[in-house]
Design a protein around this motif. Sequence first.
Motif, PDB file in Angstrom:
ATOM      1  N   GLY A 142     -17.328 -40.531  39.170  1.00 21.36           N
ATOM      2  CA  GLY A 142     -18.063 -39.453  39.823  1.00 21.36           C
ATOM      3  C   GLY A 142     -19.052 -40.002  40.831  1.00 21.36           C
ATOM      4  N   ILE A 143     -19.496 -39.135  41.719  1.00 28.23           N
ATOM      5  CA  ILE A 143     -20.508 -39.529  42.695  1.00 28.23           C
ATOM      6  C   ILE A 143     -21.598 -38.463  42.709  1.00 28.23           C
ATOM      7  CG2 ILE A 143     -18.952 -40.848  44.160  1.00 28.23           C
ATOM      8  CD1 ILE A 143     -18.887 -38.481  46.078  1.00 28.23           C
ATOM      9  N   THR A 144     -22.798 -38.887  43.020  1.00 27.20           N
ATOM     10  CA  THR A 144     -23.883 -37.923  43.101  1.00 27.20           C
ATOM     11  C   THR A 144     -23.767 -37.157  44.408  1.00 27.20           C
ATOM     12  OG1 THR A 144     -25.395 -39.479  44.121  1.00 27.20           O
ATOM     13  CG2 THR A 144     -25.456 -39.347  41.721  1.00 27.20           C
ATOM     14  N   LYS A 145     -24.035 -35.886  44.311  1.00 25.10           N
ATOM     15  CA  LYS A 145     -23.972 -35.063  45.499  1.00 25.10           C
ATOM     16  C   LYS A 145     -25.267 -35.140  46.303  1.00 25.10           C
ATOM     17  CE  LYS A 145     -21.801 -32.749  42.312  1.00 25.10           C
ATOM     18  NZ  LYS A 145     -21.274 -33.938  41.788  1.00 25.10           N
ATOM     19  N   ALA A 146     -26.311 -35.691  45.687  1.00 24.94           N
ATOM     20  CA  ALA A 146     -27.602 -35.803  46.375  1.00 24.94           C
ATOM     21  C   ALA A 146     -27.621 -36.977  47.351  1.00 24.94           C
ATOM     22  CB  ALA A 146     -28.721 -35.959  45.360  1.00 24.94           C
ATOM     23  N   SER A 147     -26.773 -37.958  47.123  1.00 25.34           N
ATOM     24  CA  SER A 147     -26.783 -39.124  48.005  1.00 25.34           C
ATOM     25  C   SER A 147     -25.642 -39.029  49.004  1.00 25.34           C
ATOM     26  CB  SER A 147     -26.652 -40.404  47.181  1.00 25.34           C
ATOM     27  OG  SER A 147     -25.389 -40.447  46.567  1.00 25.34           O
ATOM     28  N   LEU A 148     -25.985 -39.282  50.214  1.00 21.86           N
ATOM     29  CA  LEU A 148     -24.978 -39.258  51.267  1.00 21.86           C
ATOM     30  C   LEU A 148     -25.149 -40.550  52.050  1.00 21.86           C
ATOM     31  CD1 LEU A 148     -22.767 -37.669  52.655  1.00 21.86           C
ATOM     32  CD2 LEU A 148     -24.498 -36.478  53.974  1.00 21.86           C
ATOM     33  N   TYR A 156     -23.937 -23.917  48.851  1.00 19.19           N
ATOM     34  CA  TYR A 156     -24.865 -24.257  49.930  1.00 19.19           C
ATOM     35  C   TYR A 156     -24.588 -25.675  50.433  1.00 19.19           C
ATOM     36  CZ  TYR A 156     -29.356 -25.461  52.098  1.00 19.19           C
ATOM     37  OH  TYR A 156     -30.334 -25.879  52.959  1.00 19.19           O
ATOM     38  N   ASN A 157     -24.436 -26.628  49.510  1.00 18.00           N
ATOM     39  CA  ASN A 157     -24.155 -28.012  49.907  1.00 18.00           C
ATOM     40  C   ASN A 157     -22.827 -28.121  50.646  1.00 18.00           C
ATOM     41  OD1 ASN A 157     -26.529 -29.062  48.919  1.00 18.00           O
ATOM     42  ND2 ASN A 157     -25.659 -29.620  46.939  1.00 18.00           N
ATOM     43  N   ARG A 158     -21.821 -27.378  50.181  1.00 13.47           N
ATOM     44  CA  ARG A 158     -20.518 -27.427  50.863  1.00 13.47           C
ATOM     45  C   ARG A 158     -20.637 -26.865  52.279  1.00 13.47           C
ATOM     46  NH1 ARG A 158     -17.655 -26.180  46.867  1.00 13.47           N
ATOM     47  NH2 ARG A 158     -17.352 -23.974  47.161  1.00 13.47           N
ATOM     48  N   LEU A 159     -21.419 -25.816  52.444  1.00  9.02           N
ATOM     49  CA  LEU A 159     -21.631 -25.260  53.780  1.00  9.02           C
ATOM     50  C   LEU A 159     -22.346 -26.280  54.672  1.00  9.02           C
ATOM     51  CD1 LEU A 159     -21.249 -22.824  55.597  1.00  9.02           C
ATOM     52  CD2 LEU A 159     -23.336 -21.848  54.625  1.00  9.02           C
ATOM     53  N   ARG A 160     -23.315 -27.006  54.122  1.00  8.51           N
ATOM     54  CA  ARG A 160     -23.991 -28.059  54.883  1.00  8.51           C
ATOM     55  C   ARG A 160     -23.005 -29.141  55.310  1.00  8.51           C
ATOM     56  NH1 ARG A 160     -28.471 -30.461  51.496  1.00  8.51           N
ATOM     57  NH2 ARG A 160     -28.776 -31.689  53.367  1.00  8.51           N
ATOM     58  N   LEU A 181     -17.200 -35.839  49.412  1.00 10.46           N
ATOM     59  CA  LEU A 181     -18.368 -35.155  48.870  1.00 10.46           C
ATOM     60  C   LEU A 181     -18.123 -33.644  48.787  1.00 10.46           C
ATOM     61  CD1 LEU A 181     -21.094 -35.863  47.741  1.00 10.46           C
ATOM     62  CD2 LEU A 181     -22.054 -35.656  50.029  1.00 10.46           C
ATOM     63  N   MET A 182     -17.415 -33.112  49.764  1.00  9.81           N
ATOM     64  CA  MET A 182     -17.062 -31.690  49.726  1.00  9.81           C
ATOM     65  C   MET A 182     -16.172 -31.403  48.511  1.00  9.81           C
ATOM     66  SD  MET A 182     -16.344 -29.771  53.275  1.00  9.81           S
ATOM     67  CE  MET A 182     -14.720 -29.121  53.132  1.00  9.81           C
ATOM     68  N   ALA A 183     -15.223 -32.276  48.235  1.00  9.96           N
ATOM     69  CA  ALA A 183     -14.365 -32.106  47.056  1.00  9.96           C
ATOM     70  C   ALA A 183     -15.193 -32.173  45.777  1.00  9.96           C
ATOM     71  CB  ALA A 183     -13.262 -33.171  47.054  1.00  9.96           C
ATOM     72  N   GLU A 184     -16.178 -33.033  45.756  1.00 13.95           N
ATOM     73  CA  GLU A 184     -17.027 -33.135  44.569  1.00 13.95           C
ATOM     74  C   GLU A 184     -17.861 -31.880  44.359  1.00 13.95           C
ATOM     75  OE1 GLU A 184     -16.837 -35.308  42.159  1.00 13.95           O
ATOM     76  OE2 GLU A 184     -15.289 -36.415  43.240  1.00 13.95           O
ATOM     77  N   THR A 185     -18.250 -31.215  45.447  1.00 11.39           N
ATOM     78  CA  THR A 185     -18.963 -29.945  45.275  1.00 11.39           C
ATOM     79  C   THR A 185     -18.029 -28.900  44.684  1.00 11.39           C
ATOM     80  OG1 THR A 185     -18.549 -29.090  47.519  1.00 11.39           O
ATOM     81  CG2 THR A 185     -20.553 -30.419  47.193  1.00 11.39           C
ATOM     82  N   PHE A 187     -28.526 -21.344  33.649  1.00 10.02           N
ATOM     83  CA  PHE A 187     -28.069 -22.723  33.781  1.00 10.02           C
ATOM     84  C   PHE A 187     -26.998 -22.861  34.868  1.00 10.02           C
ATOM     85  CE2 PHE A 187     -25.027 -26.061  32.499  1.00 10.02           C
ATOM     86  CZ  PHE A 187     -25.869 -27.161  32.529  1.00 10.02           C
ATOM     87  N   ASN A 188     -26.090 -21.910  34.954  1.00 12.36           N
ATOM     88  CA  ASN A 188     -24.932 -22.063  35.835  1.00 12.36           C
ATOM     89  C   ASN A 188     -25.066 -21.408  37.207  1.00 12.36           C
ATOM     90  OD1 ASN A 188     -22.876 -23.559  34.186  1.00 12.36           O
ATOM     91  ND2 ASN A 188     -23.446 -21.938  32.774  1.00 12.36           N
ATOM     92  N   LEU A 189     -25.695 -20.255  37.302  1.00 15.94           N
ATOM     93  CA  LEU A 189     -25.781 -19.566  38.591  1.00 15.94           C
ATOM     94  C   LEU A 189     -26.490 -20.399  39.666  1.00 15.94           C
ATOM     95  CD1 LEU A 189     -25.119 -17.090  40.273  1.00 15.94           C
ATOM     96  CD2 LEU A 189     -27.231 -16.039  39.412  1.00 15.94           C
ATOM     97  N   PRO A 190     -27.646 -20.984  39.384  1.00 17.11           N
ATOM     98  CA  PRO A 190     -28.264 -21.818  40.424  1.00 17.11           C
ATOM     99  C   PRO A 190     -27.383 -22.996  40.844  1.00 17.11           C
ATOM    100  CG  PRO A 190     -29.842 -21.335  38.689  1.00 17.11           C
ATOM    101  CD  PRO A 190     -28.503 -20.871  38.200  1.00 17.11           C
ATOM    102  N   CYS A 191     -26.668 -23.578  39.902  1.00 13.21           N
ATOM    103  CA  CYS A 191     -25.780 -24.700  40.230  1.00 13.21           C
ATOM    104  C   CYS A 191     -24.638 -24.246  41.131  1.00 13.21           C
ATOM    105  CB  CYS A 191     -25.240 -25.332  38.950  1.00 13.21           C
ATOM    106  SG  CYS A 191     -26.522 -26.086  37.938  1.00 13.21           S
ATOM    107  N   LEU A 192     -24.080 -23.087  40.841  1.00 15.10           N
ATOM    108  CA  LEU A 192     -23.001 -22.552  41.674  1.00 15.10           C
ATOM    109  C   LEU A 192     -23.503 -22.279  43.093  1.00 15.10           C
ATOM    110  CD1 LEU A 192     -21.432 -20.120  39.082  1.00 15.10           C
ATOM    111  CD2 LEU A 192     -20.292 -22.078  40.128  1.00 15.10           C
TER     112      LEU A 192
END
Length: 170
Positions: free
Chosen positions: A78-84, A145-149, A95-99, A135-140
């Motif tokens: 796995g990879i962290t989505k916070a680090s690019l 949002y990250n994928r759109l970025r 990273l998009m696939a990981e989101t 727990f899940n709604l904010p993550c979704l």
Amino acid sequence: MAAPEFLLPVFSSALLWLGGSLVVGALANQLPLAWLSARPAAGSPDVLAARLDGVQRLLKIRRWKHWIPDAGNALPGGITKASLARRDQPALLRLMAETRRAELVHWVLWPLWLLTLLWLPGPGVALNAVFATMFNLPCLLLQRYNRLRLQLLLARRTPALRAPANRPPA
């Protein structure tokens, strides 16, 4: 010494969420990357930027996203989505696939509260439903949002990925 009886619902719910998260995460980690690949968003960078700005204004994600833990590297591969670290097209697409993987995990985890119907009284079930949502709604929302970025970054960096309407006539 046995735990007091009133703690059994707490322990059983905690075990459900911990075990469920580990199982779902491990299964999602085994999904082939090709299954998670998404086509880059159609649209010009201006359209994507406007959409991103609208989402940010509506949800204020930048205010609360730092409170969400990133378990992207909790399992092997796995990879962290916070680090690019890299901003080349393959890294952004990965990273998009990981989101998408993270989003899938949270969609599958959310309804686990339904299992508590089997052993908990109504208030315990309701508490688990609230927990599942909190727990899940904010993550979704954050994954979308990250994928759109990422889609915006790709559209700005890769002219071939921009919408056909933005390409000069051949």
